[in-house]
Every structure is written in C-alpha cells, then in structure tokens.
Design a protein around this motif. Sequence first.
Motif, PDB file in Angstrom:
ATOM      1  N   ASN A 154      31.639  48.461  27.328  1.00  0.00           N
ATOM      2  CA  ASN A 154      31.031  47.662  28.395  1.00  0.00           C
ATOM      3  C   ASN A 154      31.590  47.962  29.782  1.00  0.00           C
ATOM      4  O   ASN A 154      31.257  47.278  30.732  1.00  0.00           O
ATOM      5  N   GLN A 155      32.474  48.992  29.876  1.00  0.00           N
ATOM      6  CA  GLN A 155      33.188  49.252  31.122  1.00  0.00           C
ATOM      7  C   GLN A 155      33.900  47.995  31.608  1.00  0.00           C
ATOM      8  O   GLN A 155      33.850  47.615  32.790  1.00  0.00           O
TER       9      GLN A 155
ATOM     10  N   GLN B  81      43.794  47.566  20.415  1.00  0.00           N
ATOM     11  CA  GLN B  81      42.833  48.615  20.086  1.00  0.00           C
ATOM     12  C   GLN B  81      41.407  48.073  20.060  1.00  0.00           C
ATOM     13  O   GLN B  81      40.485  48.663  20.630  1.00  0.00           O
ATOM     14  N   LEU B  82      41.245  46.953  19.366  1.00  0.00           N
ATOM     15  CA  LEU B  82      39.912  46.364  19.254  1.00  0.00           C
ATOM     16  C   LEU B  82      39.371  45.988  20.632  1.00  0.00           C
ATOM     17  O   LEU B  82      38.205  46.256  20.957  1.00  0.00           O
ATOM     18  N   ALA B  83      40.216  45.360  21.453  1.00  0.00           N
ATOM     19  CA  ALA B  83      39.784  44.959  22.790  1.00  0.00           C
ATOM     20  C   ALA B  83      39.433  46.169  23.643  1.00  0.00           C
ATOM     21  O   ALA B  83      38.452  46.153  24.401  1.00  0.00           O
ATOM     22  N   GLN B  84      40.191  47.247  23.510  1.00  0.00           N
ATOM     23  CA  GLN B  84      39.937  48.436  24.307  1.00  0.00           C
ATOM     24  C   GLN B  84      38.629  49.113  23.912  1.00  0.00           C
ATOM     25  O   GLN B  84      37.896  49.643  24.762  1.00  0.00           O
ATOM     26  N   MET B  85      38.289  49.080  22.623  1.00  0.00           N
ATOM     27  CA  MET B  85      37.014  49.649  22.188  1.00  0.00           C
ATOM     28  C   MET B  85      35.844  48.892  22.805  1.00  0.00           C
ATOM     29  O   MET B  85      34.878  49.479  23.296  1.00  0.00           O
TER      30      MET B  85
ATOM     31  N   VAL C 175      52.240  49.824  24.337  1.00  0.00           N
ATOM     32  CA  VAL C 175      50.811  50.085  24.523  1.00  0.00           C
ATOM     33  C   VAL C 175      50.557  51.558  24.806  1.00  0.00           C
ATOM     34  O   VAL C 175      49.526  52.115  24.417  1.00  0.00           O
ATOM     35  N   SER C 176      51.514  52.215  25.465  1.00  0.00           N
ATOM     36  CA  SER C 176      51.323  53.631  25.790  1.00  0.00           C
ATOM     37  C   SER C 176      51.224  54.504  24.551  1.00  0.00           C
ATOM     38  O   SER C 176      50.701  55.612  24.609  1.00  0.00           O
ATOM     39  N   LYS C 177      51.723  54.023  23.406  1.00  0.00           N
ATOM     40  CA  LYS C 177      51.642  54.787  22.165  1.00  0.00           C
ATOM     41  C   LYS C 177      50.197  54.998  21.721  1.00  0.00           C
ATOM     42  O   LYS C 177      49.908  55.895  20.935  1.00  0.00           O
ATOM     43  N   LEU C 178      49.283  54.171  22.243  1.00  0.00           N
ATOM     44  CA  LEU C 178      47.882  54.315  21.880  1.00  0.00           C
ATOM     45  C   LEU C 178      47.204  55.459  22.608  1.00  0.00           C
ATOM     46  O   LEU C 178      46.120  55.886  22.209  1.00  0.00           O
ATOM     47  N   ALA C 179      47.818  55.935  23.696  1.00  0.00           N
ATOM     48  CA  ALA C 179      47.235  57.022  24.490  1.00  0.00           C
ATOM     49  C   ALA C 179      45.803  56.718  24.899  1.00  0.00           C
ATOM     50  O   ALA C 179      44.884  57.523  24.713  1.00  0.00           O
ATOM     51  N   LEU C 180      45.598  55.519  25.466  1.00  0.00           N
ATOM     52  CA  LEU C 180      44.263  55.088  25.864  1.00  0.00           C
ATOM     53  C   LEU C 180      43.869  55.710  27.197  1.00  0.00           C
ATOM     54  O   LEU C 180      44.702  55.870  28.099  1.00  0.00           O
TER      55      LEU C 180
END
Length: 711
Positions: free
Chosen positions: A592-593, A583-587, A622-627
């Motif tokens: 920063n794209q 989550q943190l990395a995805q934010m 990871v799919s549970k995060l719905a990113l």
Amino acid sequence: MEQISQVLALEQTAQVLGKEPIVPFAILLVVILVIPILFERLRLPGLVGLVFSGIVLGPSGWNLFHTQSPMISLLSDIGLIYLMFVAGLEVDLERFQQRKKRSLGFASFTFIVPLTTGILVGRFFGFGWNTSILIGSLLGSYTLLAYPIINRLGVVNNEAVTITIGATLFTDIGALLILAVCVAASHIGAFSLVKLITLLSWLTLYSIVILVGFDWAGKEFFRRSGDDEGNKFLFVLLAVFLAALGAQFIGIEKIVGAFLAGLAVNEAVGEGPVKEKVVFIGSVLFIPIFFVDLGLLIDVPTFVQSIGVLKLTLFIVVGLLASKLIAALLAKLIYRYNWQEMLTMWSLSIPQVGTTLAATLVGYRAELLPLEVFNSIIVLMLVTSTLGPLITSQIAVALPTSVVAQTASLTLSEQKLKTTPSDFSIVVSVNNPQTQQYLVEMAALLARQANGRIIPLAIATAVAHMDAPQLEVSMQRSERLLAKATVLSRKLGIQAEPLLRIDDAFAPGISRAAREQKASLIVMGWGKRTGLRARLFGNVIDSVLWASHCPVAVTRLVESPKKIQRILVPVENLTTSTLQPVQLAQMLAEANQAQVTVLNVCDRRTSSSKIAAKRSQLALLVSKLALPNPPEIQIIAHENVAQAILQAARLYDLVVFPFTRHRTSSGGLAINDVTTQLASQLTCSIIMLAEPQRTQTPTLLTGVPNSTAAV
C-alpha cells in the motif's frame, strides 16, 4: 440499644447462612470476583485481598463464616491440593535444564540459609526441634509472583533470572520433603532412625511410581485421546487426586502427592488448551477459596494483644529477608553476577505464597505449628508478596536484555529471510460471511507481495452419518462462501484454490487443512473471548493457535486493508520473535506504500542512556530483515504499557502485535492477557500474530515450514 440490635441482626444473619449452604457459596463467589480487582486497583496482590476478606468474614470479624464449615473445608482442601498441583505443573523444566547446575547451586543457598535461620528463630522462641525445622523449611521455598514483571521487561533470558526460576523446583521439593518427614514424625511418636529410613524408602518408591508411572500413563492417554480435551482434562484431575490418596496411604501429606502429580504430567500436558483449562478452574475458584479459608483461621485479637507474637513475626520476616539476601549474595560471589542481578534474584526469591502457605496449613492442622506461628507466616506472606514484586519492578529495569547476543547468534536462514518465496500460501477461513471480504483482501495483498497463492477454506462440521441432511445444508453453505471468495480473489488478481473440508469441528479442520496444504500463514477473523464459555472452554481461535504449525494472523478490520497507510507494531521484548509482526506489517506497507512504526514501551524510570541503547538494539534487530524501506523506531517511557500503546495507536490505521499468553505464577489467581485488553479498546484495525507453540526460528516468510515447528 442500637448496638445491641446490630449484634442481634448479625447473629440472625449468621444462623441463616449456617442453614443455607448456597448463601455462603454465593458470598464466596462475590468475594472472589470483586475483592482481587479492588486490591489490584490499589496496586496490592489480589491474594492479599482474599486473605483480608477471610479475616473480615471470619471469627475475627463479622463471624459470618466458620472455620469448621463442611462446605468451606471441602473447597479449601481441594484448593490446597490444586495449589500444589499447579505449582508442579508450572515448573519450567526446559528453563531448568538450561542452567541446572547453577540452579541447583542457588537453590542450595536460598534453601539452606533460610532453613538454618528458621531453625534458630524457632529454638530461640522455645519451640521443639520438629517445629523449628518445619519453620525453617517454610522459609526455604518461594513463589515467582514477579514473573509477569520480568517477562514484560524482557529479561527472562538473563542467566541470573533463569537460574532463579529453575531453583524453584529444588526449593519446593525440599520444603515438601521436610514437611512430610516432620508430620510423619509427629504422628508416629517415638521417632527412630529405623522409622526414618522406612519412611524415606516408602517416599522414594512412591515418588518413582508417580513420576515415572503417571508420566508414561499421561503420554499414552493423551496420544490415544486425540483431540478429546474433555477426557484429557478428566485424566489430569484423576491423576491429581489419585496421587493425593496414594500419599495419604503411605503416611505422608497429600500436597506432596499433588505436587509430584504436577511434575509427572508436566511434559504430557505441555503448553496447550488442557493445561489452560486446568489452571483456569483452579485459579478462579478453588485456590481463591483456599486463601479466604486462611483468613478465617487468623486470630487477630491474639496477634494484636500479644507482644510475643509480634516479636516472633518480626523475627520471621526480618530473618527471611536477610537469609534470602545472603543467599543471593553468595550466588553473586560464586557466579560473578552484578549487583542488579543479585538484587533481582533476591526480590524474586522473597515472595512466600504457594508451597509456604500449603505447608503452613498442613503443619497447623497437624498441630506442629502453634497459632502464633501460623499468624506470623500469614503476615510474612502478606509482606513478601507485596514487597517482592515491588522491588523486582524497580531493580529488573536495569538488567541487560542481551538482544545483541541473541541477534549475533542468528543462523544464516534467519538473517536472510526471504519476502518473495515461490510457494508462499495463505489459508483464509471464510466461514463468517461478515468478515469474509476484508480477510480475502488482506490475504490477497500479502500473497501478491510474496508472489504466492491464497486458499479460501470453509469447514462443514461432520455428523454421525455422511448422508445426514444437516451435513448437506452445511456443505451447500460452505460452497456458496467459497464461490464468493473465489470471485473476489479473481477481481483482486490473485490465484485462489478454494478448499471445502468436512471435519469434526472448525478449529481442528482449519489447523489440519493448513498443515496438509503446507500453509505459510493462517488468516482468521477476530472472535469474542470475554464470555465465561470462551474463557473456560476456549474458542475456535484459541484452539487453532494451540494446534497450528504455522503463524496465525487473527484480524479485526474496520475498513478495507487497501486503505491502510499507517501501521504501528508494538514490541514487548527485544528478541528475535519481534521479527514476525514487523515482517507482516512491512509486507502490507509495501503493498500500500504505507509507513511502519516499531514501538517499544519501557518503564518510566528508564534513563535516557538506556532508552538510547534500546533504540540502537531495536534498530539492529530490525536491520537483520534487510528491508528496502526500514520502519521508523520509536521508544516511549511510560508507567502503563497498555495505555501508552492506546495513546500512540490513535494516529494509526492498523496495529500489528504478537498474541502472547503470560505464564501464571504457581499461586497465581488470574491470567492477565494484555493482548485481549488492547484488542477490546483499540478503535482501529488490528492484527494479532500468533506464532506456533513450538516454533524455534522465524518461519512466516520462508515459504517452507520449519520442521521443528510442526506439532
């Protein structure tokens, strides 16, 4: 002549060592520091090297140390008590409660079968009933030396592994009870039923006093002591030695009291800095000296020259391996485990280290165990401590990680983690001006992505008087740092609410301010953890990690966070706790794209089908995060996890991984922190994300701290 001169030189050296106690102590420290490292490089347990060192330095080798040395005897006795106390302190009561009926069932199998085997072996070689029963009890207990292996493989939550961990409580208690009765019987002489009942009555009363009284006293003392870790540490040591003295007062062995003391203060101490300090001091000094002293007692010439001793050793080793295998097979048949689970239970229950060695030394000193039995048990320890973890590493790879079951049981709030809560707030420690700018920049990126706010925090350490000049200087410095952080936040377009706090120390000030501000995340700079002071007393980061109610991001940024384009997230176990670093990395990536890669390193022997299954399980998790932009999934088969991550990290600007602490075995000699190892070798930026000690569900991005996570 040359050989005679060498012998005379050794005798003169021994005389010097005998007159100057500080010299042998210095040699002991060198042995404790160097030998375990060398043996671990050879893929052998460090404790094997310590016992071997005792053999070399003792009467069977160079004869530099003597078994009757007052200094070594004292330190060894402390190590013996410490070993059994740590065994009780590290009993996982929570995991035991999860499967206590099956844990009791497996404990019965893995204790009674080896007990019977040991009695038969003792009687076969002509030993008396008291000695034979004691030999059997030595084979009944076991030490979880392979716990770090199953933890790394992510199979700790497998039911077969869980009940094996829980069963250690029963086997240790059983072995110590039999030891207490056998030693008491040898001291009393003519042993009758009345004397046995009297002894058991005193033992029961003593156990109740220790388990109930010390537990209550520990909780009360810890509650009243607040954050004074020094007093808590001294209380724990006092509890250990009072329990040991009480045991001797009623006529039982002091190691029984030490083990009960560990169980009694287990809940009060918990998983915190006090426990870490207690275990650290024992594992780096007293317990290693105990293992060296065991080596001094081994009579190698008698062992090698006597066919009877070799035969006895063979019977004991084979009997232990066979009886533990039978016990695991019974568990498989009754609880319907598969063959991999059965063999894993067998390999975990093989190592004979902590309780076995402690009881062996006590039995030998009480003249219940002859020298040949003592030597045989030491060989048993050397064989099983090497063989058990080796088999576990081969077999446990095939155990299922149960990630599908875990993700299926996620609650609705866990499956729909929000990335833009309105009350998302980040506390940023700005006390270090060298790291301040990059920390504020990273917090600003995260806060902007979540529509939140940042709270630059500066701590002015309190003194005795609030009008002291030192406090005034500290407050002025803090105000300058906060003003700089506020200006920087304004340039980045983020709302900043600077906070100046007066507190006793930096660590409690940070954790308390974060709790008061209902922070969702704490951001701190990386500090040194390699010095003796940092390892022994901990640093600010350690203390905040133990006390915080929310996740803590410990960062070492080598460039501006705004330049990060490639982010690597290594995950050790495929569990729900993996979501936090992702989550943190995805934010950061969305700000920063940038691109995120989730990496899992599995054993080199893992089959291609198992790797494909791991990839699917990780993708499902990871799919549970719905990113909106799912990260790339990568699985690498490698024999060394740290080296695999280091090689992969060369292509990335930032590595985000969880800050994990590996539990030690009850006889462990070192605490391996792979996280620290990686942090010292990685050249790119790093973020170590530490979850609260009592977190039950992911809370990083929910905006509202979970009530179960509060300390």
